[in-house]
Design an enzyme around this catalytic site. Structure first.
Site, short mmCIF file in Angstrom:
data_model
loop_
_atom_site.label_atom_id
_atom_site.label_comp_id
_atom_site.label_asym_id
_atom_site.label_seq_id
_atom_site.Cartn_x
_atom_site.Cartn_y
_atom_site.Cartn_z
N GLN A 1 0.82 -1.21 0.00
CA GLN A 1 0.00 0.00 0.00
C GLN A 1 0.86 1.27 0.00
OE1 GLN A 1 -3.21 0.24 -0.54
NE2 GLN A 1 -3.33 -1.98 -0.75
N SER A 2 1.94 1.23 -0.78
CA SER A 2 2.87 2.35 -0.84
C SER A 2 2.26 3.57 -1.54
CB SER A 2 4.14 1.93 -1.57
OG SER A 2 4.96 3.03 -1.86
#
Length: 334
Positions: free
Chosen positions: A74-75
């Site tokens: 979930q960068s």
């Protein structure tokens, strides 16, 4: 070299506003406000846009065709780098920590919409494999006759840190315009360290009396204070400043990581719900929720002194809420 002499491309919708949080302030006994860098806009918003303004200027100047970077599932950084690459006609390749998912949610969905090539690495082998894997993608691009550009985790480099040197200048101008004194503390989540490094350098120039406080959201083999001091010194050297920083100059709180990076924590989830209920501000379980949990606990324990003026840098991350819907609705009755 002066900050304004460094090549920079305008990406963010700047300046972002500063918003007071009166109900949380009253509950905690501090004057708490938030720099809304979740409102930077480009590519879904977030703090990495500021770094990418400098990094992408360098990439464009080099005639790059392929941009390669890394991060967690979930960068925010990976998502915004993909958007920036597409804006300038480049191909984004994202090497992400985590196994291939069953469902593409949150930032992963946005990565797909942006047409990024995504390469998943086993989380246990990530730190050993990440640099060779990014280099392999760069070598493959060169073999195709394309110019690659590797951006490190979180855009954490001296050049990337310029984004938050510039952010402190922006803040100092906003505060001066309203006659507001500089805050006692400026706080932000710490993942890769580039944001905090830029803040440390920026505060040394424009807000020397403000204490920079980082809330770690991940563990690290090399202590954050050591890594960030090196990056801050590299950034200061790039700006031809005389000041240098030591690990002892930095305050990093490491007690709010929870089970690990990108894994929601009980304290972080509670801070997300508390902030949403009290102020209508959305935080995320990877970065800002854990950082706010740290601020709340430190204020309640007196480790942030009562009556202090505290500015929280909201680094974005709203898309990361959605993959964790079950954890965040555990309080909902069946």
């Amino acid at each position: 070299m002066k900050l304004d002499e460094l090549p920079r491309l305008s990406l963010g919708f700047l300046p972002t506003p500063v918003e007071d949080l009166p109900r949380l302030s009253g509950e905690l006994g501090v004057s708490l406000s938030v720099k809304r860098d979740d409102f930077t806009g480009f590519g879904g918003g977030g703090n990495k846009v500021r770094k990418l303004e400098f990094l992408m200027a360098d990439a464009v100047a080099r005639g790059v065709q392929v941009v390669i970077t890394t991060g967690g599932h979930q960068s925010n950084h990976a998502r915004m780098t993909a958007a920036a690459a597409r804006k300038f006609g480049m191909k984004p390749i994202l090497v992400l920590r985590g196994n291939r998912p069953d469902a593409w949610q949150g930032n992963l969905l946005l990565d797909h919409i942006l047409g990024a090539e995504v390469d998943f690495l086993d989380p246990d082998a990530y730190f050993e494999q990440i640099n060779p894997r990014m280099q392999a993608h760069a070598d493959a691009a060169e073999a195709r006759g394309e110019t690659p550009y590797i951006i490190p985790l979180g855009g954490a480099s001296a050049l990337g840190a310029m984004g938050y040197v510039n952010a402190i200048r922006e803040l100092s101008e906003q505060y001066a315009a309203t006659g507001r004194k500089a805050p006692d503390y400026i706080c932000a989540p710490v993942g890769s360290g580039g944001t905090l490094a830029g803040m440390v350098v920026g505060c040394s120039i424009w807000w020397p009396g403000t204490r920079v406080l980082g809330i770690a959201v991940t563990g690290t083999a090399v202590p954050f204070a050591e890594r960030i001091a090196v990056m801050a010194n590299d950034a200061a050297e790039l700006l031809e400043l005389e000041q240098r920083f030591t690990p002892g100059d930095l305050r990093i709180e490491n007690d709010y990581v929870g089970p690990g990076y990108s894994i929601p924590s009980e304290q972080g989830n509670a801070a997300i719900l508390r902030t949403g209920h009290a102020e209508g501000v959305l935080l995320d379980p990877v970065y800002t929720g854990k950082a706010m949990a740290g601020i709340i606990d430190l204020a309640q324990r007196g480790a942030i002194e009562q009556g202090s003026d505290v500015l929280f840098v909201h680094c974005g991350g709203t898309p990361a809420l959605f993959p964790f819907n079950e954890q965040l609705t555990a309080d909902v009755s069946a």
